[in-house]
Structure formats: structure tokens, C-alpha cells
Design a protein around this motif. Structure first.
Motif, PDB file in Angstrom:
ATOM      1  N   LEU A  28       0.826  -1.201   0.000  1.00 44.20           N
ATOM      2  CA  LEU A  28       0.000   0.000   0.000  1.00 44.20           C
ATOM      3  C   LEU A  28       0.862   1.255   0.000  1.00 44.20           C
ATOM      4  CD1 LEU A  28      -2.880   1.142   0.211  1.00 44.20           C
ATOM      5  CD2 LEU A  28      -2.635   1.037   2.686  1.00 44.20           C
ATOM      6  N   ALA A  29       1.995   1.223   0.713  1.00 43.60           N
ATOM      7  CA  ALA A  29       2.874   2.391   0.770  1.00 43.60           C
ATOM      8  C   ALA A  29       3.545   2.659  -0.577  1.00 43.60           C
ATOM      9  CB  ALA A  29       3.937   2.185   1.851  1.00 43.60           C
ATOM     10  N   LYS A  30       3.797   1.606  -1.350  1.00 42.70           N
ATOM     11  CA  LYS A  30       4.447   1.785  -2.660  1.00 42.70           C
ATOM     12  C   LYS A  30       3.480   2.297  -3.713  1.00 42.70           C
ATOM     13  CE  LYS A  30       8.175  -1.461  -2.135  1.00 42.70           C
ATOM     14  NZ  LYS A  30       8.894  -2.589  -2.674  1.00 42.70           N
ATOM     15  N   ASP A  31       2.200   1.947  -3.576  1.00 44.03           N
ATOM     16  CA  ASP A  31       1.212   2.366  -4.561  1.00 44.03           C
ATOM     17  C   ASP A  31      -0.049   2.785  -3.821  1.00 44.03           C
ATOM     18  OD1 ASP A  31      -0.343   2.798  -6.779  1.00 44.03           O
ATOM     19  OD2 ASP A  31      -0.509   0.703  -7.343  1.00 44.03           O
ATOM     20  N   GLY A  32      -0.270   4.079  -3.703  1.00 50.08           N
ATOM     21  CA  GLY A  32      -1.403   4.590  -2.948  1.00 50.08           C
ATOM     22  C   GLY A  32      -2.748   4.258  -3.552  1.00 50.08           C
ATOM     23  N   PHE A  33      -2.788   3.961  -4.844  1.00 50.83           N
ATOM     24  CA  PHE A  33      -4.056   3.657  -5.502  1.00 50.83           C
ATOM     25  C   PHE A  33      -4.497   2.213  -5.290  1.00 50.83           C
ATOM     26  CE2 PHE A  33      -2.281   7.159  -8.085  1.00 50.83           C
ATOM     27  CZ  PHE A  33      -3.281   8.081  -7.830  1.00 50.83           C
ATOM     28  N   ILE A  34      -3.606   1.389  -4.747  1.00 52.10           N
ATOM     29  CA  ILE A  34      -3.924  -0.029  -4.576  1.00 52.10           C
ATOM     30  C   ILE A  34      -5.042  -0.222  -3.541  1.00 52.10           C
ATOM     31  CG2 ILE A  34      -2.284  -0.600  -2.740  1.00 52.10           C
ATOM     32  CD1 ILE A  34      -2.896  -2.727  -5.820  1.00 52.10           C
ATOM     33  N   SER A  35      -5.266   0.773  -2.683  1.00 56.69           N
ATOM     34  CA  SER A  35      -6.294   0.615  -1.655  1.00 56.69           C
ATOM     35  C   SER A  35      -7.694   0.506  -2.252  1.00 56.69           C
ATOM     36  CB  SER A  35      -6.248   1.774  -0.661  1.00 56.69           C
ATOM     37  OG  SER A  35      -6.591   2.975  -1.317  1.00 56.69           O
ATOM     38  N   ASN A  36      -7.873   0.919  -3.501  1.00 52.96           N
ATOM     39  CA  ASN A  36      -9.163   0.775  -4.166  1.00 52.96           C
ATOM     40  C   ASN A  36      -9.308  -0.572  -4.874  1.00 52.96           C
ATOM     41  OD1 ASN A  36      -9.884   3.350  -3.376  1.00 52.96           O
ATOM     42  ND2 ASN A  36      -8.982   4.281  -5.197  1.00 52.96           N
ATOM     43  N   SER A  37      -8.257  -1.367  -4.868  1.00 49.14           N
ATOM     44  CA  SER A  37      -8.264  -2.644  -5.570  1.00 49.14           C
ATOM     45  C   SER A  37      -8.967  -3.722  -4.743  1.00 49.14           C
ATOM     46  CB  SER A  37      -6.827  -3.078  -5.856  1.00 49.14           C
ATOM     47  OG  SER A  37      -6.793  -4.397  -6.321  1.00 49.14           O
ATOM     48  N   GLN A  38      -9.819  -4.487  -5.403  1.00 52.92           N
ATOM     49  CA  GLN A  38     -10.497  -5.603  -4.739  1.00 52.92           C
ATOM     50  C   GLN A  38      -9.532  -6.741  -4.426  1.00 52.92           C
ATOM     51  OE1 GLN A  38     -13.617  -5.333  -3.683  1.00 52.92           O
ATOM     52  NE2 GLN A  38     -13.590  -3.271  -4.530  1.00 52.92           N
ATOM     53  N   ILE A  39      -8.509  -6.902  -5.265  1.00 53.22           N
ATOM     54  CA  ILE A  39      -7.500  -7.943  -5.025  1.00 53.22           C
ATOM     55  C   ILE A  39      -6.741  -7.657  -3.742  1.00 53.22           C
ATOM     56  CG2 ILE A  39      -5.389  -9.005  -5.943  1.00 53.22           C
ATOM     57  CD1 ILE A  39      -7.850  -9.813  -7.488  1.00 53.22           C
ATOM     58  N   PHE A  40      -6.429  -6.394  -3.501  1.00 61.63           N
ATOM     59  CA  PHE A  40      -5.728  -5.998  -2.275  1.00 61.63           C
ATOM     60  C   PHE A  40      -6.554  -6.373  -1.046  1.00 61.63           C
ATOM     61  CE2 PHE A  40      -5.036  -2.832   1.070  1.00 61.63           C
ATOM     62  CZ  PHE A  40      -3.693  -3.004   1.300  1.00 61.63           C
ATOM     63  N   HIS A  41      -7.830  -6.031  -1.054  1.00 59.37           N
ATOM     64  CA  HIS A  41      -8.690  -6.338   0.090  1.00 59.37           C
ATOM     65  C   HIS A  41      -8.906  -7.844   0.240  1.00 59.37           C
ATOM     66  CE1 HIS A  41      -9.524  -2.226   1.098  1.00 59.37           C
ATOM     67  NE2 HIS A  41      -9.800  -1.975  -0.170  1.00 59.37           N
ATOM     68  N   LEU A  42      -9.059  -8.536  -0.863  1.00 62.50           N
ATOM     69  CA  LEU A  42      -9.203  -9.990  -0.810  1.00 62.50           C
ATOM     70  C   LEU A  42      -7.952 -10.633  -0.216  1.00 62.50           C
ATOM     71  CD1 LEU A  42     -10.949 -12.452  -1.550  1.00 62.50           C
ATOM     72  CD2 LEU A  42      -9.795 -12.472  -3.752  1.00 62.50           C
ATOM     73  N   GLY A  43      -6.782 -10.146  -0.600  1.00 61.23           N
ATOM     74  CA  GLY A  43      -5.533 -10.674  -0.056  1.00 61.23           C
ATOM     75  C   GLY A  43      -5.419 -10.454   1.442  1.00 61.23           C
ATOM     76  N   THR A  44      -5.805  -9.273   1.915  1.00 56.15           N
ATOM     77  CA  THR A  44      -5.736  -9.021   3.355  1.00 56.15           C
ATOM     78  C   THR A  44      -6.726  -9.897   4.113  1.00 56.15           C
ATOM     79  OG1 THR A  44      -7.278  -7.162   3.187  1.00 56.15           O
ATOM     80  CG2 THR A  44      -4.940  -6.633   3.104  1.00 56.15           C
ATOM     81  N   TYR A  45      -7.917 -10.092   3.550  1.00 55.20           N
ATOM     82  CA  TYR A  45      -8.904 -10.945   4.220  1.00 55.20           C
ATOM     83  C   TYR A  45      -8.457 -12.402   4.235  1.00 55.20           C
ATOM     84  CZ  TYR A  45     -12.071  -6.956   3.944  1.00 55.20           C
ATOM     85  OH  TYR A  45     -12.649  -5.724   4.063  1.00 55.20           O
ATOM     86  N   ILE A  46      -7.871 -12.864   3.152  1.00 55.15           N
ATOM     87  CA  ILE A  46      -7.393 -14.248   3.103  1.00 55.15           C
ATOM     88  C   ILE A  46      -6.248 -14.461   4.084  1.00 55.15           C
ATOM     89  CG2 ILE A  46      -6.199 -15.943   1.657  1.00 55.15           C
ATOM     90  CD1 ILE A  46      -7.946 -14.983  -0.671  1.00 55.15           C
ATOM     91  N   ALA A  47      -5.309 -13.527   4.129  1.00 52.12           N
ATOM     92  CA  ALA A  47      -4.191 -13.641   5.075  1.00 52.12           C
ATOM     93  C   ALA A  47      -4.701 -13.644   6.515  1.00 52.12           C
ATOM     94  CB  ALA A  47      -3.201 -12.503   4.866  1.00 52.12           C
ATOM     95  N   GLY A  48      -5.663 -12.775   6.806  1.00 48.89           N
ATOM     96  CA  GLY A  48      -6.243 -12.745   8.147  1.00 48.89           C
ATOM     97  C   GLY A  48      -6.963 -14.034   8.492  1.00 48.89           C
ATOM     98  N   PHE A  49      -7.706 -14.572   7.544  1.00 44.91           N
ATOM     99  CA  PHE A  49      -8.429 -15.821   7.776  1.00 44.91           C
ATOM    100  C   PHE A  49      -7.466 -16.974   8.039  1.00 44.91           C
ATOM    101  CE2 PHE A  49     -10.280 -19.786   6.239  1.00 44.91           C
ATOM    102  CZ  PHE A  49     -11.417 -19.847   7.025  1.00 44.91           C
ATOM    103  N   VAL A  50      -6.402 -17.053   7.274  1.00 47.59           N
ATOM    104  CA  VAL A  50      -5.432 -18.144   7.453  1.00 47.59           C
ATOM    105  C   VAL A  50      -4.780 -18.066   8.833  1.00 47.59           C
ATOM    106  CG1 VAL A  50      -3.224 -19.047   6.626  1.00 47.59           C
ATOM    107  CG2 VAL A  50      -5.028 -18.491   4.995  1.00 47.59           C
ATOM    108  N   VAL A  51      -4.384 -16.878   9.236  1.00 45.79           N
ATOM    109  CA  VAL A  51      -3.760 -16.711  10.551  1.00 45.79           C
ATOM    110  C   VAL A  51      -4.755 -17.069  11.659  1.00 45.79           C
ATOM    111  CG1 VAL A  51      -2.850 -14.992  12.154  1.00 45.79           C
ATOM    112  CG2 VAL A  51      -2.054 -15.030   9.800  1.00 45.79           C
ATOM    113  N   GLU A  52      -5.975 -16.589  11.543  1.00 45.99           N
ATOM    114  CA  GLU A  52      -6.981 -16.895  12.561  1.00 45.99           C
ATOM    115  C   GLU A  52      -7.270 -18.394  12.618  1.00 45.99           C
ATOM    116  OE1 GLU A  52     -10.331 -14.435  11.661  1.00 45.99           O
ATOM    117  OE2 GLU A  52      -9.143 -12.608  11.913  1.00 45.99           O
ATOM    118  N   PHE A  53      -7.379 -19.026  11.460  1.00 45.29           N
ATOM    119  CA  PHE A  53      -7.622 -20.468  11.425  1.00 45.29           C
ATOM    120  C   PHE A  53      -6.505 -21.220  12.144  1.00 45.29           C
ATOM    121  CE2 PHE A  53      -6.551 -24.500   9.387  1.00 45.29           C
ATOM    122  CZ  PHE A  53      -7.670 -25.239   9.716  1.00 45.29           C
ATOM    123  N   ILE A  54      -5.260 -20.878  11.890  1.00 43.37           N
ATOM    124  CA  ILE A  54      -4.126 -21.575  12.513  1.00 43.37           C
ATOM    125  C   ILE A  54      -4.131 -21.381  14.023  1.00 43.37           C
ATOM    126  CG2 ILE A  54      -1.608 -21.579  12.696  1.00 43.37           C
ATOM    127  CD1 ILE A  54      -1.555 -20.976   9.652  1.00 43.37           C
TER     128      ILE A  54
END
Length: 127
Positions: A28-54
Motif C-alpha cells: 500500500l505504501a508503494k502504490d497509494g491507488f492499490i487501496s481501491n483494488s479488490q485484489i488488495f482487500h481480498l488478499g488481506t482478508y485471506i491472510a487474516g483468515f489463514v492466521v486466525e484459522f491456525i
């Protein structure tokens, strides 16, 4: 109720969620426009889900009394503390939809971890 387990697993969940979010923060710091990307949000949700599951799976293989209640308390504490810290430290005010999405992810991770632990026969309940 084992308050030591609750404190340890809540702290583990907070620390590992922060560690899982670091690459997304750098991206996000390298590209400020990435915060509008659905892939960015999906990646954060998937990473959070994996950590929580473990973390919740590791909780369910511990020999404790009432593991589901412990998991719900840990999930609630993580939810409240994590969102509060982001608001206080980063000034991010969460829209209601994001709060609901976080709750759904936490409940889904708890449910899947419980299901997998039961299937594998590793759910240890101290009686």
C-alpha cells in the motif's frame, strides 16, 4: 475458564495478524491507488483468515475446558482490541460493513478450525 490461555492466544492472534498485514502495508505504501483494488482487500482478508484459522486450530488441540467458549472470547477480544488499536494508532475509522466482515471472518475461522480438529480427532476437551 483459563484466563492465561485467553491472554496468550489473544496476544498471539494480534501479533500474527499484524505480521501478516505488514506485506500489505508495504504494498500500500508503494502504490497509494492499490487501496481501491479488490485484489488488495481480498488478499488481506485471506491472510487474516489463514492466521486466525491456525491460531484457533492450535487452541482447539490444547487440553482445556470449554474450548468453544474460549475461542469465542478470544475472537471477541481480538476483534475489539484490533479495531480499537487501528483507530487509535492509525486513525482508521471502520465502516459498519468492515466490522461485519471482520466478525464473519472470525466466526468462519473458529468454525472451520473446530470442524477440522473434530474430524482429525484432535479436539481435546478437559473434563
Amino acid at each position: 475458564m483459563n484466563y492465561k490461555i485467553i491472554a496468550i492466544f489473544t496476544l498471539l492472534l494480534l501479533v500474527f495478524e499484524i505480521l501478516a498485514g505488514i506485506p500489505f502495508g508495504i504494498w500500500l505504501a508503494k502504490d497509494g491507488f492499490i487501496s481501491n483494488s479488490q485484489i488488495f482487500h481480498l488478499g488481506t482478508y485471506i491472510a487474516g483468515f489463514v492466521v486466525e484459522f491456525i491460531i484457533f486450530y492450535l487452541l482447539f488441540i490444547q487440553k482445556i475446558n470449554k474450548p468453544i467458549l474460549h475461542a469465542l472470547i478470544i475472537g471477541f477480544l481480538y476483534w475489539v482490541i484490533g479495531d480499537s488499536l487501528l483507530y487509535v494508532l492509525a486513525g482508521i475509522k471502520f465502516p459498519p460493513l468492515l466490522v461485519v466482515i471482520d466478525a464473519v471472518i472470525i466466526v468462519s475461522a473458529i468454525s472451520l478450525a473446530l470442524y477440522i480438529a473434530k474430524i482429525k480427532g484432535q479436539l481435546n476437551v478437559y473434563t
